[in-house]
Design an enzyme around this catalytic site. Structure first.
Site, PDB file in Angstrom:
ATOM      1  N   CYS A 168      -0.386   4.212   2.081  1.00  0.00           N
ATOM      2  CA  CYS A 168      -0.322   3.958   3.616  1.00  0.00           C
ATOM      3  C   CYS A 168       1.416   4.503   3.910  1.00  0.00           C
ATOM      4  O   CYS A 168       1.618   5.344   4.903  1.00  0.00           O
ATOM      5  CB  CYS A 168      -0.553   2.700   4.034  1.00  0.00           C
ATOM      6  SG  CYS A 168      -2.288   2.038   3.567  1.00  0.00           S
ATOM      7  N   ASP A 169       2.175   3.894   3.286  1.00  0.00           N
ATOM      8  CA  ASP A 169       3.485   3.698   3.898  1.00  0.00           C
ATOM      9  C   ASP A 169       4.569   4.388   2.951  1.00  0.00           C
ATOM     10  O   ASP A 169       5.742   4.540   3.448  1.00  0.00           O
ATOM     11  CB  ASP A 169       4.029   2.174   3.716  1.00  0.00           C
ATOM     12  CG  ASP A 169       3.083   1.420   4.556  1.00  0.00           C
ATOM     13  OD1 ASP A 169       2.404   1.750   5.272  1.00  0.00           O
ATOM     14  OD2 ASP A 169       3.029   0.040   4.276  1.00  0.00           O
ATOM     15  N   CYS A 213       0.797  -1.294  -0.013  1.00  0.00           N
ATOM     16  CA  CYS A 213      -0.059   0.028   0.076  1.00  0.00           C
ATOM     17  C   CYS A 213       0.999   1.281  -0.089  1.00  0.00           C
ATOM     18  O   CYS A 213       1.473   1.551   1.041  1.00  0.00           O
ATOM     19  CB  CYS A 213      -0.814   0.069   1.284  1.00  0.00           C
ATOM     20  SG  CYS A 213      -1.989   1.503   1.332  1.00  0.00           S
TER      21      CYS A 213
END
Lengths: 214, 309
Positions: free
Chosen positions: B140-141, B137
């Site tokens: 997200c990261d 993701c």
């Protein structure tokens, strides 16, 4: 400019009217200078507040009122503590924006009832924990997998007075993200010793919690 | 929490297909619940930018689109259940869905819109270094790799789209693809090829992800001369396709060899009353617009099915 659109406000107003059982006090720790996300966090709270008369706000200046911060176990800002009949140890460090806004709303509902949606088995196990566990869940606002991890941690805190749990917004607290070697979110740290990557299923979360409490 | 509630339709999954099914069922005057274990939006929610969904000429972020779809479904009365469907039992003319919280939902018809989850590479280091540089993701990261060198594995829309996103944060992005050309849409390819921070490593497969406490590099093999090379990166984002989330119905409906639900032209599965929509269904193209179309058909067909019960 308001963050919550009219239709979102309306939706939340109805949701709160239907589901808020008791009063929820939003305890907010802030300071005027050197806190980039304090003001936008306060804006989120101020927009939630008028949506139900069961919600109240208590604002503290972080530095001058360190007694209050100590009482709630708050050690950085911006911080939000959600208190219902009592202080359950449910905290947010950093802005509850993006996907985390939904966590904030779901937590407010749980705190108002003092109950969670754990399965009966998980709830019994969490309630039986007899040692303190401190949970930190590192997130980013753009992470759709993060809210379930934060929710589990906060639900555990609501069910057991020995457990406290905080969402930690990684980009605001980079030194902590660095300290705990966070390179992906959600990452859950329990008592500094146990860690969990990703959104864990309830059963795995409870297993790790029991491990942390040993 | 909704306990032992009776519905006309229970939709499993809250991505674009599930939310649209909720919208159509609600508009059709049916009592509908949409069960989602994560956030509304499904895979769409972790897409930074969507440029091929009609009606948004400037593009739209995945999370915004998901929120709009949820709000629209809610407007027509669909209820949302934040939980996971664990088992489904077929009874005469109805189904009982048991959730992770042990609550049960009863429905006359089901729409399975549970989507798909990212496929893993299955190489050494991948599991061990998850959250330590291995990610599925980028939104997200990605921020943890600001100014660093990363790799993206894959050659489809998701891989190329997320490589472009990561190039906005990272110093260098290497796209590793096992073929000599991308499967991604032409327009995406053009954007990626023009981006000076993105380079391509063709005909390579990842053999291992290396590093002790965190990702330090990838071992990649050239498929032509079988030579191995090391690519030093601190992060690797994997977009190599998907597996269907069909486990909950595997004993009830016919699946194809890859686990996708086989449906008829009205999107009913081999089990009367169980319909499927979106990525979990066997079909050629897996796009948001297709998922939404599926859901409209499935919801209307499910309503007709209920009326004829």
């Amino acid at each position: 400019m308001p963050l919550l659109k009219d239709e979102d406000q309306q939706f939340l107003r109805e949701e709160f009217a239907r589901k808020l059982a008791g009063p929820v006090k939003i305890v907010f720790f802030t300071q005027a200078l050197d806190c980039m996300f304090c003001q936008p966090t306060e804006q989120i709270i101020r927009e939630l507040l008028p949506l139900s008369d069961k919600l109240s706000l208590e604002t503290h200046n972080f530095a001058p009122e360190s007694e209050e911060a100590k009482r709630y176990g708050v050690d950085k800002i911006p911080a939000i503590v959600l208190a219902g009949k009592k202080d359950y140890g449910v905290k947010f460090y950093g802005i509850p924006a993006g996907f985390e806004f939904s966590t904030l709303v779901a937590d407010i509902l749980d705190v108002s009832r003092g109950e969670t949606s754990f399965s009966p088995d998980a709830r019994d196990k969490v309630r039986a924990i007899a040692k303190p566990v401190d949970i930190q869940v590192f997130v980013s606002p753009t992470c759709p997998y993060c809210p379930p991890a934060v929710r589990l941690a906060h639900m555990a805190a609501i069910e057991n007075g020995l457990i406290s749990a905080a969402m930690v917004e990684s980009t605001e607290f980079q030194h902590l993200a660095h300290k705990y070697n966070v390179m992906g979110v959600p990452r859950t740290i329990m008592n500094e010793t146990i860690s969990l990557e990703g959104a864990p299923p309830e059963q795995l979360f409870v297993e790790k919690l029991l491990e942390a409490a040993q | 929490m909704v306990d032992s509630q009776k519905y006309d339709i229970v939709v499993i999954g809250g991505g674009p297909a599930g939310l649209t099914a909720g919208l159509y069922a609600g508009r059709g005057g049916l009592r509908a619940a949409v069960v989602e274990k994560l956030m509304p939006g499904g895979l769409v929610a972790n897409t930074e930018r969507i440029d091929n969904y009609p009606g948004f000429p400037e593009g739209i972020s995945g999370s915004d689109l998901a929120q709009k779809m949820q709000a629209q479904a809610a407007k027509f009365g669909a209820q949302f259940v934040s939980d996971e469907a664990m088992t489904i039992a077929a009874e005469p003319k109805s189904f009982i869905v048991t959730l992770a919280s042990r609550a049960q939902l009863k429905a006359k018809a089901l729409i399975i819109a549970s989507g798909a989850y990212p496929r893993t590479l299955g190489v050494p280091g991948e599991k061990e270094l998850l959250g330590k540089g291995v990610s599925y993701c980028a939104v997200c990261d990605g921020a943890f790799f600001r100014g660093q060198e990363v790799a993206v594995v894959g050659g489809g829309d998701s891989a190329v789209q997320e490589a472009v996103y990561l190039a906005g944060l990272c110093s260098k992005v290497t796209v590793i693809h096992r073929r000599s050309s991308l499967r991604a849409a032409e327009s995406l390819q053009r954007v990626a090829f023009k981006n000076g921070k993105i380079s391509f490593s063709w005909n390579k497969t990842v053999v291992a992800i290396t590093g002790d406490k965190q990702v330090e590099g990838l071992r990649v093999m050239d498929k032509e001369n079988m030579k191995e090379d090391v690519l030093p990166v601190s992060g690797v984002f994997i977009y190599v396709g998907y597996h269907p989330n069909s486990a909950v119905v595997k004993d009830l409906v016919r699946l194809d060899e890859n686990g996708y639900i086989i449906t008829d032209e009205n999107l009913m599965s081999s089990a009367p009353g169980i319909f499927a929509a979106g990525d979990v269904r066997r079909k050629l193209v897996r796009q948001i617009s297709g998922a939404v179309g599926d859901a409209a058909t499935a919801a209307v067909a499910a309503q007709q099915y209920i009326e004829n019960l």
